[in-house]
Design a protein around this motif. Structure first.
Motif, PDB file in Angstrom:
ATOM      1  N   ILE A 148       0.896  -1.265  -0.048  1.00 50.51           N
ATOM      2  CA  ILE A 148       0.028  -0.069  -0.070  1.00 50.51           C
ATOM      3  C   ILE A 148       0.717   1.296   0.078  1.00 50.51           C
ATOM      4  N   VAL A 149       1.970   1.217   0.832  1.00 48.84           N
ATOM      5  CA  VAL A 149       2.781   2.282   0.676  1.00 48.84           C
ATOM      6  C   VAL A 149       3.445   2.519  -0.529  1.00 48.84           C
ATOM      7  N   ASP A 150       4.088   1.518  -1.118  1.00 45.75           N
ATOM      8  CA  ASP A 150       4.439   1.676  -2.357  1.00 45.75           C
ATOM      9  C   ASP A 150       3.755   2.219  -3.426  1.00 45.75           C
ATOM     10  N   ASP A 151       2.401   1.510  -3.371  1.00 45.53           N
ATOM     11  CA  ASP A 151       1.395   2.254  -4.619  1.00 45.53           C
ATOM     12  C   ASP A 151       1.110   3.730  -4.166  1.00 45.53           C
ATOM     13  N   ILE A 152       1.215   4.281  -2.667  1.00 40.95           N
ATOM     14  CA  ILE A 152       1.038   5.754  -2.380  1.00 40.95           C
ATOM     15  C   ILE A 152       2.025   6.422  -2.836  1.00 40.95           C
ATOM     16  N   ASN A 153       3.340   6.047  -2.883  1.00 41.92           N
ATOM     17  CA  ASN A 153       4.691   6.652  -3.305  1.00 41.92           C
ATOM     18  C   ASN A 153       4.693   6.699  -4.971  1.00 41.92           C
ATOM     19  N   ALA A 154       4.189   5.705  -5.378  1.00 45.15           N
ATOM     20  CA  ALA A 154       4.034   5.810  -6.981  1.00 45.15           C
ATOM     21  C   ALA A 154       3.023   6.382  -7.588  1.00 45.15           C
ATOM     22  N   SER A 155       1.941   6.704  -6.510  1.00 46.67           N
ATOM     23  CA  SER A 155       0.596   7.605  -7.188  1.00 46.67           C
ATOM     24  C   SER A 155       1.145   9.035  -6.860  1.00 46.67           C
ATOM     25  N   MET A 156       2.000   9.341  -6.137  1.00 42.34           N
ATOM     26  CA  MET A 156       2.300  10.950  -5.730  1.00 42.34           C
ATOM     27  C   MET A 156       2.981  11.382  -7.171  1.00 42.34           C
ATOM     28  N   CYS A 157       3.965  10.696  -7.869  1.00 41.64           N
ATOM     29  CA  CYS A 157       4.544  11.104  -8.641  1.00 41.64           C
ATOM     30  C   CYS A 157       4.238  10.611 -10.152  1.00 41.64           C
ATOM     31  N   HIS A 158       3.136  10.102 -10.290  1.00 40.12           N
ATOM     32  CA  HIS A 158       2.616   9.722 -11.478  1.00 40.12           C
ATOM     33  C   HIS A 158       2.188  10.718 -12.750  1.00 40.12           C
ATOM     34  N   PRO A 159       2.844  10.599 -13.835  1.00 38.08           N
ATOM     35  CA  PRO A 159       2.929  11.769 -14.602  1.00 38.08           C
ATOM     36  C   PRO A 159       1.404  12.221 -14.934  1.00 38.08           C
ATOM     37  N   ARG A 160       0.341  11.184 -14.811  1.00 39.78           N
ATOM     38  CA  ARG A 160      -1.106  11.893 -15.135  1.00 39.78           C
ATOM     39  C   ARG A 160      -1.674  12.476 -13.982  1.00 39.78           C
ATOM     40  N   ARG A 161      -0.970  12.477 -12.893  1.00 41.54           N
ATOM     41  CA  ARG A 161      -1.425  13.077 -11.660  1.00 41.54           C
ATOM     42  C   ARG A 161      -1.597  14.674 -12.008  1.00 41.54           C
ATOM     43  N   ALA A 168      11.027  13.605  -3.105  1.00 39.33           N
ATOM     44  CA  ALA A 168      11.323  13.978  -1.637  1.00 39.33           C
ATOM     45  C   ALA A 168      10.191  13.544  -0.797  1.00 39.33           C
ATOM     46  N   ASP A 169       8.848  13.785  -1.363  1.00 41.11           N
ATOM     47  CA  ASP A 169       7.846  13.696  -0.518  1.00 41.11           C
ATOM     48  C   ASP A 169       7.374  12.382  -0.219  1.00 41.11           C
ATOM     49  N   HIS A 170       8.000  11.427  -0.559  1.00 42.82           N
ATOM     50  CA  HIS A 170       7.648   9.931  -0.585  1.00 42.82           C
ATOM     51  C   HIS A 170       7.665   9.391   1.003  1.00 42.82           C
ATOM     52  N   LEU A 171       6.697   8.683   1.402  1.00 45.56           N
ATOM     53  CA  LEU A 171       6.461   8.037   2.640  1.00 45.56           C
ATOM     54  C   LEU A 171       7.871   7.077   2.765  1.00 45.56           C
ATOM     55  N   ALA A 172       8.385   7.128   4.113  1.00 49.94           N
ATOM     56  CA  ALA A 172       9.650   6.284   4.341  1.00 49.94           C
ATOM     57  C   ALA A 172       9.339   5.682   5.836  1.00 49.94           C
ATOM     58  N   PRO A 173       9.988   4.520   5.954  1.00 56.99           N
ATOM     59  CA  PRO A 173       9.755   3.787   7.187  1.00 56.99           C
ATOM     60  C   PRO A 173      10.205   4.681   8.432  1.00 56.99           C
ATOM     61  N   GLY A 178       6.647   1.757  20.469  1.00 55.15           N
ATOM     62  CA  GLY A 178       6.209   0.226  21.216  1.00 55.15           C
ATOM     63  C   GLY A 178       6.339  -0.728  19.990  1.00 55.15           C
ATOM     64  N   THR A 179       5.338  -1.838  20.167  1.00 48.07           N
ATOM     65  CA  THR A 179       5.384  -3.109  19.426  1.00 48.07           C
ATOM     66  C   THR A 179       4.823  -2.844  18.049  1.00 48.07           C
ATOM     67  N   PHE A 180       4.389  -1.566  17.659  1.00 47.32           N
ATOM     68  CA  PHE A 180       3.512  -1.285  16.529  1.00 47.32           C
ATOM     69  C   PHE A 180       4.617  -0.634  15.329  1.00 47.32           C
ATOM     70  N   SER A 181       4.551  -1.402  14.355  1.00 45.02           N
ATOM     71  CA  SER A 181       5.672  -1.292  13.360  1.00 45.02           C
ATOM     72  C   SER A 181       5.201  -0.639  11.937  1.00 45.02           C
ATOM     73  N   GLY A 182       3.932  -0.270  12.034  1.00 44.99           N
ATOM     74  CA  GLY A 182       3.488   0.173  10.634  1.00 44.99           C
ATOM     75  C   GLY A 182       3.368   1.698  10.575  1.00 44.99           C
ATOM     76  N   VAL A 183       4.548   2.261  10.927  1.00 45.53           N
ATOM     77  CA  VAL A 183       4.569   3.801  10.911  1.00 45.53           C
ATOM     78  C   VAL A 183       5.862   4.135   9.935  1.00 45.53           C
ATOM     79  N   TYR A 184       5.390   5.401   9.518  1.00 45.03           N
ATOM     80  CA  TYR A 184       5.996   5.946   8.195  1.00 45.03           C
ATOM     81  C   TYR A 184       5.966   7.429   8.550  1.00 45.03           C
ATOM     82  N   GLN A 185       6.818   8.079   7.853  1.00 45.06           N
ATOM     83  CA  GLN A 185       7.037   9.433   7.912  1.00 45.06           C
ATOM     84  C   GLN A 185       7.162  10.227   6.296  1.00 45.06           C
TER      85      GLN A 185
END
Length: 209
Positions: A148-161, A168-173, A178-185
């Motif tokens: 899902i994160v890969d798709d968000i990053n790809a959609s950000m810079c899609h030429p048809r957008r 530089a705006d892509h989500l990164a881990p 705590g024990t929750f790892s589904g965190v990005y910035q």
């Protein structure tokens, strides 16, 4: 960091205690998470934070009659210190349903919405104007968060957008909470002020029936 910790703990309690349904609307997830879990945790903390779902943002144009208040946008979840002006100092969560299109093609439409109706609202300063940090909650309906994160990053810079965003705006881990790892910035430059904003992204998965 405190907001991240409270939100993650609230989510983990909600996942454990509630019969969450995949068919829920976005606002159903948000109201349940905020009113049944985040509010109590925020109130019990020594800093006594206030958590409110679906609060409107009224601009100066709305306050002086140049624009109807009906045009006000809503912050899905707003957390603020009880001793400060909550309209000026707060942490905003924008919430979106997301899913992996590899599981079901119907989820593909949710990816550009995460950007257009989420990330861009912070870049355009509709939310959190003048503040350094804000965040997005992704309610994962199906599939793998990494995909899902890969798709968000790809959609950000899609030429048809209409408004493509740079890599530089892509989500990164980001570090786990705590024990929750589904965190990005992600980091972005706002349109009007040109000031940077850092967005924290939490992708919340559930054990649907």
């Amino acid at each position: 960091q405190l907001v991240l910790e409270i939100t993650v703990e609230a989510y983990q309690c909600m996942r454990r205690d509630s019969e969450v349904q995949r068919e829920w609307e976005e606002d159903t997830f948000t109201v349940r998470l905020t009113e049944d879990y985040i509010q109590e945790l925020a109130r019990r903390h020594p800093l006594n934070l206030i958590a409110m779902p679906r609060t409107k943002v009224h601009t100066s144009a709305m306050k002086d009659g140049r624009l109807s208040p009906k045009k006000a946008v809503e912050i899905d979840i707003r957390l603020s210190p009880s001793w400060m002006d909550y309209s000026q100092v707060y942490f905003a969560w924008e919430c979106k349903r997301v899913g992996d299109k590899r599981v079901d093609r119907k989820y593909a439409v949710l990816i550009p919405e995460y950007i257009t109706e989420g990330i861009l609202r912070f870049i355009d300063e509709e939310y959190a104007a003048g503040l350094d940090d804000a965040g997005m909650l992704g309610y994962v309906l199906d599939g793998d968060v990494t995909n899902i994160v890969d798709d968000i990053n790809a959609s950000m810079c899609h030429p048809r957008r209409t408004r493509p965003l740079p890599a530089a705006d892509h989500l990164a881990p980001a570090p786990a909470v705590g024990t929750f790892s589904g965190v990005y910035q992600s980091s972005h430059k706002r349109v009007s002020s040109q000031m940077p904003i850092r967005l924290h992204h939490l992708f919340l998965t559930f054990d649907f029936e």
